[in-house]
Design an enzyme around this catalytic site. Structure first.
Site, mmCIF file in Angstrom:
data_model
loop_
_atom_site.group_PDB
_atom_site.id
_atom_site.type_symbol
_atom_site.label_atom_id
_atom_site.label_comp_id
_atom_site.label_asym_id
_atom_site.label_seq_id
_atom_site.Cartn_x
_atom_site.Cartn_y
_atom_site.Cartn_z
ATOM 1 N N ARG A 271 39.631 33.044 33.900
ATOM 2 C CA ARG A 271 38.564 32.963 32.898
ATOM 3 C C ARG A 271 38.996 32.111 31.702
ATOM 4 O O ARG A 271 38.155 31.477 31.063
ATOM 5 C CB ARG A 271 38.159 34.366 32.442
ATOM 6 C CG ARG A 271 37.252 35.052 33.451
ATOM 7 C CD ARG A 271 36.894 36.435 33.006
ATOM 8 N NE ARG A 271 35.761 36.957 33.763
ATOM 9 C CZ ARG A 271 35.253 38.170 33.583
ATOM 10 N NH1 ARG A 271 35.774 38.975 32.677
ATOM 11 N NH2 ARG A 271 34.221 38.575 34.282
ATOM 12 N N LYS B 297 29.679 50.826 47.467
ATOM 13 C CA LYS B 297 28.451 51.610 47.314
ATOM 14 C C LYS B 297 27.167 50.839 47.591
ATOM 15 O O LYS B 297 26.986 49.730 47.098
ATOM 16 C CB LYS B 297 28.378 52.132 45.880
ATOM 17 C CG LYS B 297 29.430 53.149 45.552
ATOM 18 C CD LYS B 297 29.092 53.693 44.195
ATOM 19 C CE LYS B 297 30.143 54.625 43.665
ATOM 20 N NZ LYS B 297 30.039 54.665 42.201
ATOM 21 N N GLY C 193 33.510 39.314 40.817
ATOM 22 C CA GLY C 193 33.964 40.670 41.079
ATOM 23 C C GLY C 193 35.083 40.762 42.106
ATOM 24 O O GLY C 193 35.940 39.874 42.196
ATOM 25 N N GLY D 104 29.590 41.630 37.131
ATOM 26 C CA GLY D 104 28.298 42.253 36.833
ATOM 27 C C GLY D 104 27.215 41.223 36.540
ATOM 28 O O GLY D 104 26.065 41.383 36.958
#
Ligand code: 3PG
Ligand code: MG
Length: 403
Positions: free
Chosen positions: A39, A210, A359, A382
């Site tokens: 980043r 999930k 992610g 996100g």
């Protein structure tokens, strides 16, 4: 929303100006050391451009989440300032505060082309051990104060653009001029190409633990894709929806009905695994392989070899591939094969546009050595997920539109 209408760096005058730049320097740390500076590297084009154009560059970022005074001890941006100085090859003055006279004086005394980095913006979330969330709840006084420190605001923190915080939305609201930076511009171009204007066949690959994390993405992508390949822990809720036995694998019982509904409306577009690599405990034990039904006491931790073959076949000829979420517990070597094989299959495609939506799958692909082999690996986890869900990103929405 049409992000193309937002002002970019090239649309604003920056010579002699105090330019506040929101970057996402939320890098992973281990024992106080940066373990991955992607980043920081990704912010260099905007910073270099501003320096070259004769701006005074004032950088703001968060690092981690601050819930107590204790957290401040391990989440100072000082270490990031040092790394930035090294990779940039230019002095970066770190100011160990987020407001006050020392900061204001330092900014007043800046010369064109100089760089200042403020302390972690989320230090404003805790004061005297009280959780006040001035940054994270976009306190208007804080947004106004930060805006008063500069002439122009540049948002280059793509990874934070799904947040409406004082250091992005707040500053944008109160400053006379704003634009997106070069990283944000590139991220938006790549996401638009991958998600909104894909060449076909368009295959999405979704994984991770999930179903609940990916429901919005499935919802938004089902209409756009030719196929969705589903792996990772989330696949077991789909198996349960089909009446298969899943042993002790991850299950979101309250999402079974939704999984069923998606399988019905998908019209064959959703491709599920056909076998699993399993273990008796959540550990890096040697894998045992089973087909669609798992015996009692066994948990699926990765897709199996037949599924790898199936997914490779489904990817043949794809012109656009968007990937989000690992196929198994890729931090365990015995259960990283699915994720590695999928990464290999994607990068071996000829003339395809290949995108990883940040992610865990981005971290896995980079750790496996595929950093330069995808068309784009997003710096946002996100944020890219919310883009894939078709949601508005408030940090970008708040930027001024081109005239
Ligand atoms: C991220 O890494 O997800 C971004 O930097 C945003 O951080 P957050 O999830 O703590 O808001
Ligand atoms: Mg996050």
């Amino acid at each position: 929303m049409d992000y193309n209408k937002k002002k970019t760096l090239k649309d604003i005058q920056v010579l002699d100006k105090k330019v506040l730049v929101r970057v996402d320097f939320n890098v992973p740390l281990k024992d106080g050391q940066i373990t991955d500076d992607n980043r920081i590297q990704a912010s260099l084009p905007t910073i270099k451009y501003l320096v070259k154009q004769g701006a005074k560059v004032i950088l703001l970022s968060h690092l981690g989440r601050i819930k107590s005074e204790e957290d401040k001890k391990t989440k100072s941006l000082a270490v990031v300032g040092q790394r930035l100085e090294k990779v940039l090859g230019q002095k970066v003055t770190f100011i160990p505060s987020t407001r006050g006279e020392a900061l204001e004086n330092a900014i007043e005394n800046m010369k064109n082309g100089e760089i200042i980095l403020l302390e972690n913006t989320r230090f404003e979330d805790v004061k005297d051990n009280q959780v006040i969330k001035y940054e994270s709840k976009n306190n208007p006084e804080l947004g106004k104060y930060w805006a008063s420190l500069g002439d122009v605001f540049v948002n280059d923190a793509f990874g934070t653009s799904h947040r409406a915080h004082a250091s992005n939305v707040g500053i944008s609201t109160y400053i006379p001029a704003s634009a997106v930076g070069l990283l944000v511009e590139k991220e938006l171009q790549m996401l638009a190409k991958g998600i909104d204007n894909p060449d076909r066949p368009f295959v999405a690959i979704l994984g991770g633990a999930k179903v609940s994390d990916k429901i919005g993405v499935i919802d938004n992508l089902l209409n756009k894709v030719d196929k969705i390949l589903i792996g990772g822990g989330m696949a077991y809720t789909f198996f349960a929806a089909q009446g298969h036995k899943i042993g002790t694998s991850l299950l979101e019982a309250d999402k079974i009905a939704e999984a069923k509904r998606y399988l019905e409306i998908a019209n064959g577009k959703i491709i599920l695994p056909i076998d699993s690599a399993t273990s008796k405990t959540f550990s890096n034990e040697k894998a045992e392989f089973y087909g669609l039904d798992l015996p009692d006491g066994v948990m699926g931790l990765d897709i199996g070899p037949k599924t790898i073959e199936l997914f490779q076949k489904e990817l043949i000829g794809a012109k656009t591939v968007v990937w989000n979420g690992p196929m198994g517990v890729s931090e365990f070597s015995h259960f990283a094969k699915g994720t590695t094989a999928v990464a290999e299959a994607i990068v071996s495609l000829k003339n395809a546009f290949t995108l990883i939506g940040g992610g865990d799958s981005a971290a896995a692909a980079i750790a496996l050595g595929f950093k330069d082999d995808f068309s784009w690996i997003s710096t946002g986890g996100g944020a890219s997920l919310e883009y894939m869900e078709g949601k508005v990103l408030p940090g970008i929405d708040a930027i001024q539109a081109k005239q």
